[in-house]
Design an enzyme around this catalytic site. Structure first.
Site, PDB file in Angstrom:
ATOM      1  N   LEU A 173      -3.144   2.220  20.153  1.00 30.29           N
ATOM      2  CA  LEU A 173      -2.448   1.480  21.113  1.00 30.29           C
ATOM      3  C   LEU A 173      -1.038   0.796  20.367  1.00 30.29           C
ATOM      4  CD1 LEU A 173      -2.299  -1.008  23.483  1.00 30.29           C
ATOM      5  CD2 LEU A 173      -3.708  -2.278  21.936  1.00 30.29           C
TER       6      LEU A 173
ATOM      7  N   GLY B 291       4.329  -3.521  23.224  1.00 33.74           N
ATOM      8  CA  GLY B 291       5.874  -3.591  23.209  1.00 33.74           C
ATOM      9  C   GLY B 291       6.604  -2.192  23.322  1.00 33.74           C
TER      10      GLY B 291
ATOM     11  N   GLY C  83      13.045   0.546  22.407  1.00 32.58           N
ATOM     12  CA  GLY C  83      13.289   0.319  21.083  1.00 32.58           C
ATOM     13  C   GLY C  83      12.349   1.059  20.250  1.00 32.58           C
ATOM     14  N   ILE C  84      12.131   0.477  19.016  1.00 35.41           N
ATOM     15  CA  ILE C  84      10.938   1.119  18.180  1.00 35.41           C
ATOM     16  C   ILE C  84       9.690   1.379  18.994  1.00 35.41           C
ATOM     17  CG2 ILE C  84       9.811   0.530  16.132  1.00 35.41           C
ATOM     18  CD1 ILE C  84      12.372  -0.749  14.876  1.00 35.41           C
ATOM     19  N   GLY C  85       9.199   0.536  19.537  1.00 33.49           N
ATOM     20  CA  GLY C  85       7.959   0.777  20.286  1.00 33.49           C
ATOM     21  C   GLY C  85       7.803   2.229  21.182  1.00 33.49           C
TER      22      GLY C  85
ATOM     23  N   SER D 228      10.011  -6.862   9.193  1.00 33.64           N
ATOM     24  CA  SER D 228      11.476  -6.961   9.278  1.00 33.64           C
ATOM     25  C   SER D 228      11.815  -7.138   7.629  1.00 33.64           C
ATOM     26  CB  SER D 228      11.705  -8.259  10.121  1.00 33.64           C
ATOM     27  OG  SER D 228      12.984  -8.443   9.983  1.00 33.64           O
TER      28      SER D 228
ATOM     29  N   TYR E 127      13.425 -16.706  14.617  1.00 32.85           N
ATOM     30  CA  TYR E 127      13.106 -15.237  14.365  1.00 32.85           C
ATOM     31  C   TYR E 127      12.427 -15.010  13.282  1.00 32.85           C
ATOM     32  CZ  TYR E 127      12.942 -10.251  14.630  1.00 32.85           C
ATOM     33  OH  TYR E 127      12.640  -8.881  14.322  1.00 32.85           O
TER      34      TYR E 127
END
Length: 293
Positions: free
Chosen positions: A6, A9, A13-15, A139, A153
């Protein structure tokens, strides 16, 4: 054995790149997005068309009911769930003072609490299986250098990263592995910065006019420091590599940083400190997932 995965997002992008890489490697991927029959219908259709290994599932990390329903549908179809990849998130940029506490709460809701909702849906299954992998997209802001105006963030990512470490210990005796993939700054190849949110309090934000142009300056410098071959595909490839490793061989952390913001060096030291401390307080067995029968 190929995994049932699973990915949260997965629309961009990365997802998205990770979902595609995992599908190409032969895994069965449930790529989750919000509003798959509405505003994200085109993204969902495009993803589904790329591979017969990709299934689209509705999942809003802001809703426990949505997370529960998504995971229940996967379990009904597959009978198991081997990997969850926590990727859903949203970047915000602006002076920290300009954000109301309520706005910062929303940043934490998406980037931090969303992972907890998904975990509460997924982990009962993995604990029953006594196997699984929880893969977190962190990150380099957590342990590396980063510029100003990313405060809410970066704080949310740091909270998520800390929670991931705690979970690693708490899941180890169920045979559930943890891997934290740590991407650095990518100035191209994702929608991260173009789609970034900003504070609603424009008056307070305008009070920081003496910083005007700074983020553009930082962006230009990061672009100059970034080698031509740097691509977020490298993160997706690392995700696919980790998922494909045998149980017990997956790394706790993997840093993918082309700029060199120091996160890799700090991580090496921090990991050794974490291991040493676990040994000193008598929980060294929790450093390696295992199941006692």
């Amino acid at each position: 054995m190929k995994s049932i995965v699973l990915v949260t997002g997965a629309g961009t992008g990365i997802g998205k790149l990770s979902a595609l890489a995992l599908a190409q490697a032969g895994h069965t991927v449930y790529a989750s997005l919000r509003d798959i029959h509405g505003r994200n219908a085109a993204k969902a259709a495009e993803l589904k068309a790329t591979s017969r290994n990709i299934h689209i599932v509705e999942l809003d990390v802001l809703s426990q009911a949505s997370a529960d329903a998504a995971v229940a549908s996967i379990l009904a179809e597959q009978g198991r769930l081997d990997v969850v990849m926590h990727n859903a998130g949203h970047l915000v940029v602006g002076p920290a003072e300009a954000y109301t506490p309520e706005e910062i709460s929303k940043v934490f809701d998406t980037n931090f609490l969303g992972t907890q909702r998904v975990n509460r849906a997924v982990l009962p299954i993995m604990r029953k299986q006594e196997a699984g992998l929880v893969l977190w997209i962190s990150s380099t802001t957590v342990r590396g250098g980063f510029p100003p105006f990313l405060g809410p963030y970066a704080a949310a990512k740091a909270a998520m990263d800390s929670l991931a470490v705690s979970y690693a210990y708490e899941l180890a005796r169920f045979g559930i592995e943890t891997s934290i993939v740590v991407p650095g700054a990518f100035t191209r190849g994702t929608d991260h910065f173009p789609s970034a949110g900003k504070p609603a309090d424009a008056i307070t934000a305008a009070g920081y006019a003496r910083y005007d142009g700074l983020m553009d300056q930082v962006g230009a410098r990061l672009s100059a420091l970034t080698p031509e071959h740097a691509d977020p595909q490298a993160v997706a490839d690392e995700v696919s590599r980790i998922v494909g490793l045998p149980q017990g061989r997956r790394p706790m952390r993997s840093v993918i940083d082309f700029v060199g913001d120091g996160a890799e060096e700090v991580t090496a030291l921090a990991e050794q400190v974490r291991i040493d401390f676990a040994e000193r307080i008598g929980i060294a067995d929790l450093l390696t997932p295992s199941v006692a029968h």
